[in-house]
Design a protein around this motif. Sequence first.
Motif, PDB file in Angstrom:
ATOM      1  N   ASN A   1      25.804   9.351  34.277  1.00 43.38           N
ATOM      2  CA  ASN A   1      26.204   9.191  35.666  1.00 43.38           C
ATOM      3  C   ASN A   1      27.515   9.915  35.891  1.00 43.38           C
ATOM      4  O   ASN A   1      28.095  10.468  34.969  1.00 43.38           O
ATOM      5  CB  ASN A   1      26.311   7.705  36.010  1.00 43.38           C
ATOM      6  CG  ASN A   1      27.275   6.966  35.088  1.00 43.38           C
ATOM      7  OD1 ASN A   1      27.858   7.538  34.178  1.00 43.38           O
ATOM      8  ND2 ASN A   1      27.423   5.694  35.315  1.00 43.38           N
ATOM      9  N   THR A   2      27.974   9.930  37.092  1.00 48.05           N
ATOM     10  CA  THR A   2      29.228  10.608  37.408  1.00 48.05           C
ATOM     11  C   THR A   2      30.411   9.768  36.952  1.00 48.05           C
ATOM     12  O   THR A   2      30.477   8.571  37.239  1.00 48.05           O
ATOM     13  CB  THR A   2      29.313  10.880  38.921  1.00 48.05           C
ATOM     14  OG1 THR A   2      28.215  11.719  39.280  1.00 48.05           O
ATOM     15  CG2 THR A   2      30.614  11.554  39.289  1.00 48.05           C
ATOM     16  N   GLN A   3      31.327  10.394  36.242  1.00 50.69           N
ATOM     17  CA  GLN A   3      32.554   9.748  35.788  1.00 50.69           C
ATOM     18  C   GLN A   3      33.722  10.306  36.597  1.00 50.69           C
ATOM     19  O   GLN A   3      33.916  11.521  36.646  1.00 50.69           O
ATOM     20  CB  GLN A   3      32.791  10.010  34.299  1.00 50.69           C
ATOM     21  CG  GLN A   3      31.743   9.400  33.392  1.00 50.69           C
ATOM     22  CD  GLN A   3      31.871   7.892  33.324  1.00 50.69           C
ATOM     23  OE1 GLN A   3      32.940   7.352  33.088  1.00 50.69           O
ATOM     24  NE2 GLN A   3      30.756   7.207  33.543  1.00 50.69           N
ATOM     25  N   ARG A   4      34.470   9.418  37.227  1.00 48.54           N
ATOM     26  CA  ARG A   4      35.655   9.798  38.009  1.00 48.54           C
ATOM     27  C   ARG A   4      36.872   9.185  37.314  1.00 48.54           C
ATOM     28  O   ARG A   4      37.021   7.962  37.296  1.00 48.54           O
ATOM     29  CB  ARG A   4      35.537   9.277  39.433  1.00 48.54           C
ATOM     30  CG  ARG A   4      34.444   9.912  40.224  1.00 48.54           C
ATOM     31  CD  ARG A   4      34.331   9.248  41.621  1.00 48.54           C
ATOM     32  NE  ARG A   4      33.215   9.771  42.346  1.00 48.54           N
ATOM     33  CZ  ARG A   4      31.956   9.360  42.214  1.00 48.54           C
ATOM     34  NH1 ARG A   4      31.672   8.399  41.364  1.00 48.54           N
ATOM     35  NH2 ARG A   4      30.989   9.897  42.914  1.00 48.54           N
TER      36      ARG A   4
ATOM     37  N   SER B   1      30.056  15.221  35.815  1.00 46.07           N
ATOM     38  CA  SER B   1      28.819  14.760  36.436  1.00 46.07           C
ATOM     39  C   SER B   1      27.645  15.663  36.080  1.00 46.07           C
ATOM     40  O   SER B   1      27.824  16.820  35.720  1.00 46.07           O
ATOM     41  CB  SER B   1      29.005  14.728  37.960  1.00 46.07           C
ATOM     42  OG  SER B   1      27.850  14.274  38.607  1.00 46.07           O
TER      43      SER B   1
ATOM     44  N   ASP C   1      36.745   4.396  44.093  1.00 50.53           N
ATOM     45  CA  ASP C   1      35.625   4.353  43.152  1.00 50.53           C
ATOM     46  C   ASP C   1      35.857   5.122  41.858  1.00 50.53           C
ATOM     47  O   ASP C   1      34.924   5.694  41.298  1.00 50.53           O
ATOM     48  CB  ASP C   1      34.332   4.839  43.814  1.00 50.53           C
ATOM     49  CG  ASP C   1      33.890   3.919  44.943  1.00 50.53           C
ATOM     50  OD1 ASP C   1      34.207   2.720  44.862  1.00 50.53           O
ATOM     51  OD2 ASP C   1      33.246   4.393  45.888  1.00 50.53           O
TER      52      ASP C   1
ATOM     53  N   ASN D   1      36.062   5.466  37.992  1.00 50.98           N
ATOM     54  CA  ASN D   1      35.513   4.715  36.861  1.00 50.98           C
ATOM     55  C   ASN D   1      36.627   4.321  35.892  1.00 50.98           C
ATOM     56  O   ASN D   1      36.499   3.350  35.166  1.00 50.98           O
ATOM     57  CB  ASN D   1      34.496   5.550  36.079  1.00 50.98           C
ATOM     58  CG  ASN D   1      33.350   5.994  36.941  1.00 50.98           C
ATOM     59  OD1 ASN D   1      33.455   7.034  37.578  1.00 50.98           O
ATOM     60  ND2 ASN D   1      32.291   5.228  36.976  1.00 50.98           N
ATOM     61  N   CYS D   2      37.685   5.133  35.886  1.00 49.38           N
ATOM     62  CA  CYS D   2      38.775   4.902  34.939  1.00 49.38           C
ATOM     63  C   CYS D   2      40.080   5.434  35.518  1.00 49.38           C
ATOM     64  O   CYS D   2      40.107   6.500  36.134  1.00 49.38           O
ATOM     65  CB  CYS D   2      38.464   5.600  33.614  1.00 49.38           C
ATOM     66  SG  CYS D   2      39.713   5.346  32.338  1.00 49.38           S
TER      67      CYS D   2
ATOM     68  N   GLY E   1      35.442  -0.933  36.557  1.00 50.62           N
ATOM     69  CA  GLY E   1      36.103   0.226  35.975  1.00 50.62           C
ATOM     70  C   GLY E   1      37.043  -0.158  34.844  1.00 50.62           C
ATOM     71  O   GLY E   1      37.322  -1.330  34.609  1.00 50.62           O
TER      72      GLY E   1
ATOM     73  N   THR F   1      34.802   4.597  28.210  1.00 58.47           N
ATOM     74  CA  THR F   1      33.916   5.122  29.255  1.00 58.47           C
ATOM     75  C   THR F   1      32.694   5.860  28.726  1.00 58.47           C
ATOM     76  O   THR F   1      31.688   5.952  29.427  1.00 58.47           O
ATOM     77  CB  THR F   1      34.661   6.105  30.178  1.00 58.47           C
ATOM     78  OG1 THR F   1      35.062   7.262  29.431  1.00 58.47           O
ATOM     79  CG2 THR F   1      35.871   5.445  30.830  1.00 58.47           C
TER      80      THR F   1
ATOM     81  N   SER G   1      32.433   8.934  28.617  1.00 56.60           N
ATOM     82  CA  SER G   1      32.251  10.038  29.574  1.00 56.60           C
ATOM     83  C   SER G   1      31.866  11.350  28.916  1.00 56.60           C
ATOM     84  O   SER G   1      31.155  12.158  29.522  1.00 56.60           O
ATOM     85  CB  SER G   1      33.507  10.222  30.431  1.00 56.60           C
ATOM     86  OG  SER G   1      34.634  10.374  29.618  1.00 56.60           O
TER      87      SER G   1
END
Length: 184
Positions: free
Chosen positions: A2-5, A56, A68, A70-71, A91, A142, A144
């Motif tokens: 999934n997308t990691q922000r 992503s 939003d 994630n970390c 998160g 994460t 990621s």
Amino acid sequence: MNTQRICCAGFGGQGTLSMGKILAYAGMLEGHEVSWCPSYGPEMRGGTANCHVIVSDEPIGSPVITSDANCVIAMNQPSLDKFVGILAKGGALVVNSDLASLKEDRADIRVLDVPANTMATQEFGSAKLANIILLGAVIQATGSVKIESIDDAFTHVFGGAKAKFIPNNKKAFEMGFEFAKNNK
């Protein structure tokens, strides 16, 4: 995936932007869509510095993270105070506990307090690798990117005359990863 922000924040000179660049490079090496958006004050060293990294499998519409995340990685108290609000429920907040602590109760997030300055100073004689210790904790928290991708990113970021720094960076990364693994 999934997308990691991920938002990396600290003072200039702490390696905040480098940490984000290594993470973005690792995502790129894995074939993901990646953005790295740095921001820093005009005084750079000692001023504020942060970067937003998005990794992503889908195209990235904006490189800026306004909510939003994630970390959030907070290397100092002003950064923690400024960016904790963009962290999404569920998160991970990775804090350099030598320089910052969460003052509010956020039961909706995972808080990982890492004494990164102390760990770096004890192992390497200075706090210069605290950022890489925190990066290791982030990757464990994460998932990621893969650990192997971080290793590959080190060889690209620390090329040429900087290659001599790779072994200590790998060791610092492993220290942070193991710390996070053992402190879930």
